[in-house]
Write an enzyme that holds these catalytic residues in place. Sequence first.
Site, PDB file in Angstrom:
ATOM      1  N   CYS A 290      -9.742   6.699  -8.861  1.00  0.00           N
ATOM      2  CA  CYS A 290      -9.020   5.601  -9.415  1.00  0.00           C
ATOM      3  C   CYS A 290      -9.942   4.639 -10.282  1.00  0.00           C
ATOM      4  CB  CYS A 290      -8.877   4.675  -8.051  1.00  0.00           C
ATOM      5  SG  CYS A 290      -7.614   5.473  -7.212  1.00  0.00           S
TER       6      CYS A 290
ATOM      7  N   HIS B  61      -7.288  -2.339 -10.373  1.00  0.00           N
ATOM      8  CA  HIS B  61      -6.624  -1.349  -9.814  1.00  0.00           C
ATOM      9  C   HIS B  61      -5.355  -1.546  -9.008  1.00  0.00           C
ATOM     10  CE1 HIS B  61      -5.874   2.637  -8.692  1.00  0.00           C
ATOM     11  NE2 HIS B  61      -6.521   2.553  -7.455  1.00  0.00           N
TER      12      HIS B  61
ATOM     13  N   ASN C 237       0.585   3.266  -6.864  1.00  0.00           N
ATOM     14  CA  ASN C 237      -1.064   3.782  -7.320  1.00  0.00           C
ATOM     15  C   ASN C 237      -0.953   5.036  -8.105  1.00  0.00           C
ATOM     16  OD1 ASN C 237      -3.656   4.499  -7.713  1.00  0.00           O
ATOM     17  ND2 ASN C 237      -4.200   4.351  -5.259  1.00  0.00           N
TER      18      ASN C 237
HETATM   19  N1  COA Z   1       5.050   3.773   7.721  1.00  0.00           N
HETATM   20  C1  COA Z   1       5.171   3.101   8.762  1.00  0.00           C
HETATM   21  N2  COA Z   1       4.117   3.124   9.687  1.00  0.00           N
HETATM   22  C2  COA Z   1       3.306   3.616   9.235  1.00  0.00           C
HETATM   23  C3  COA Z   1       3.076   4.358   7.885  1.00  0.00           C
HETATM   24  C4  COA Z   1       4.000   4.228   7.192  1.00  0.00           C
HETATM   25  N3  COA Z   1       3.808   4.848   6.053  1.00  0.00           N
HETATM   26  N4  COA Z   1       1.738   4.739   7.881  1.00  0.00           N
HETATM   27  C5  COA Z   1       1.100   4.256   9.042  1.00  0.00           C
HETATM   28  N5  COA Z   1       1.839   3.586   9.984  1.00  0.00           N
HETATM   29  C6  COA Z   1       1.467   3.018  11.135  1.00  0.00           C
HETATM   30  C7  COA Z   1       0.245   3.675  11.931  1.00  0.00           C
HETATM   31  O1  COA Z   1       0.669   4.520  12.594  1.00  0.00           O
HETATM   32  C8  COA Z   1       0.007   2.504  12.581  1.00  0.00           C
HETATM   33  O2  COA Z   1       0.607   2.426  13.793  1.00  0.00           O
HETATM   34  P1  COA Z   1      -0.016   2.009  15.327  1.00  0.00           P
HETATM   35  O3  COA Z   1      -0.398   0.532  14.984  1.00  0.00           O
HETATM   36  O4  COA Z   1       1.299   2.305  16.174  1.00  0.00           O
HETATM   37  O5  COA Z   1      -1.063   3.197  15.215  1.00  0.00           O
HETATM   38  C9  COA Z   1       0.456   1.172  12.086  1.00  0.00           C
HETATM   39  O6  COA Z   1       1.382   1.581  11.122  1.00  0.00           O
HETATM   40  C10 COA Z   1      -0.881   0.525  11.071  1.00  0.00           C
HETATM   41  O7  COA Z   1      -1.665   1.793  10.149  1.00  0.00           O
HETATM   42  P2  COA Z   1      -2.770   1.587   9.505  1.00  0.00           P
HETATM   43  O8  COA Z   1      -3.104   2.867   8.909  1.00  0.00           O
HETATM   44  O9  COA Z   1      -3.662   0.479  10.555  1.00  0.00           O
HETATM   45  O10 COA Z   1      -2.082   0.742   8.547  1.00  0.00           O
HETATM   46  P3  COA Z   1      -2.975  -0.148   7.258  1.00  0.00           P
HETATM   47  O11 COA Z   1      -2.387  -1.632   7.344  1.00  0.00           O
HETATM   48  O12 COA Z   1      -4.432  -0.077   7.131  1.00  0.00           O
HETATM   49  O13 COA Z   1      -2.205   0.252   6.217  1.00  0.00           O
HETATM   50  C11 COA Z   1      -2.631   1.779   4.069  1.00  0.00           C
HETATM   51  C12 COA Z   1      -2.312   1.549   5.407  1.00  0.00           C
HETATM   52  C13 COA Z   1      -2.904   3.274   3.659  1.00  0.00           C
HETATM   53  C14 COA Z   1      -1.521   1.375   3.472  1.00  0.00           C
HETATM   54  C15 COA Z   1      -3.990   0.922   3.868  1.00  0.00           C
HETATM   55  O14 COA Z   1      -4.904   1.308   4.814  1.00  0.00           O
HETATM   56  C16 COA Z   1      -4.489   1.037   2.440  1.00  0.00           C
HETATM   57  O15 COA Z   1      -4.042   0.663   1.468  1.00  0.00           O
HETATM   58  N6  COA Z   1      -5.698   1.479   2.345  1.00  0.00           N
HETATM   59  C17 COA Z   1      -6.467   1.754   1.108  1.00  0.00           C
HETATM   60  C18 COA Z   1      -5.694   2.626   0.081  1.00  0.00           C
HETATM   61  C19 COA Z   1      -6.196   2.885  -1.107  1.00  0.00           C
HETATM   62  O16 COA Z   1      -6.584   1.880  -1.712  1.00  0.00           O
HETATM   63  N7  COA Z   1      -6.259   3.996  -1.684  1.00  0.00           N
HETATM   64  C20 COA Z   1      -6.627   4.496  -2.887  1.00  0.00           C
HETATM   65  C21 COA Z   1      -8.018   4.295  -3.003  1.00  0.00           C
HETATM   66  S1  COA Z   1      -8.058   3.634  -4.820  1.00  0.00           S
END
Ligand code: COA
Length: 331
Positions: free
Chosen positions: A116, A256, A286
């Site tokens: 990224c 980003h 993204n």
């Molecule tokens: N839809 C619904 N629920 C989902 C889900 C989805 N697509 N993905 C995960 N969940 C659930 C999980 O299972 C978890 O449930 P639980 O609490 O019962 O265990 C809950 O939602 C929270 O999951 P979590 O992984 O903690 O969510 P989050 O708030 O961290 O969001 C991302 C997930 C991926 C959106 C976030 O972590 C993120 O944006 N990370 C960085 C991504 C990024 O920048 N990537 C590129 C790098 S440049």
Amino acid sequence: MSKITAAITAIGGYVPETKLTNFDLEKLVDTNDEWITSRTGIKERRILREPGKATSDMAVAAVNELLKKRGISAEEIDLLIVATITGDLVFPSCANIVCDKIGAKNAWGFDLAAACSGFLYALDTGAKFIESGKHKKVVVCGFDKMSAIIDYTDRNTCIIFGDGGGAVLLEPNEEGYGIIDSILKSDGSGREFLHQKAGGSLKPPTHETIDAREHYVYQEGKTVFKYATTNMADVSTQIMERNNLTPDDVDYLLAHQANKRIIDYTAEKMNLAPEKVLMNIEKYGNTTSGTLPLLFWDFEKQFKKGDNLILATFGGGFTWGSIYIKWAYNS
Ligand code: COA
């Protein structure tokens, strides 16, 4: 003689027509529009569906637009860099293919892979060839066809990524406009949290790697989120401090587009008013190397000559960084 800086003088962009909305994803994995919108800010992304079309085809469209806007021919390009992690082939480079397709007969080129942060790294690299006086016209592209490496049965990743990107032309400027400063960082120990397990020299493709779905993006979202917020905010405030820029001096933040919450956190640490924080994550998701040039493409019309722009990225590697640009033209 006054110092030469590298200024962006034209912009092109491309996104495929096909939209993949949150409602479409609800039919593929256990997710919903409310969760995706509130956790990421994304409503839809673009997907390059046409068979036989790849990253180079998107870049060709953007570079042709940029050449037309600037009124120059492809033969005038000295160097063309493509930031990407999804080139058409393992080799040769996507840049080689783009140069061939657009008829850039006098250019050399290469790909730059920094996930990224690819476009940010490539922009600074391209600028060095202008600043040194070696080249007069450098094209920097940032494009990814993420749909080629996304597992649409994995709700952790398929909700985030999309296809598309853009290209900018760099030319010499002797009035102090263009790229003023950059801070580029990397820490390869972060690779375990965001990577593609197979397909490289460590694990060449086999039936086993395909059965294990190892040719797709793997991400530990929570950890990446934590590092992204801290590092992107740190580097953006650092570049402001060392260029004596107050929040009032900064006209726009182009960060980003990975997650709206990460961008909001960075803007808050920089003390920026919300209207200075540019976002298009809701419509493209993204696009990896594509997010910064897509921001340039979407918001070019509102930039004024002399505006102070701060770019900031964070991505797989880990890689991250920030660039300070004094905008060079009114469009
Ligand atoms: N839809 C619904 N629920 C989902 C889900 C989805 N697509 N993905 C995960 N969940 C659930 C999980 O299972 C978890 O449930 P639980 O609490 O019962 O265990 C809950 O939602 C929270 O999951 P979590 O992984 O903690 O969510 P989050 O708030 O961290 O969001 C991302 C997930 C991926 C959106 C976030 O972590 C993120 O944006 N990370 C960085 C991504 C990024 O920048 N990537 C590129 C790098 S440049």
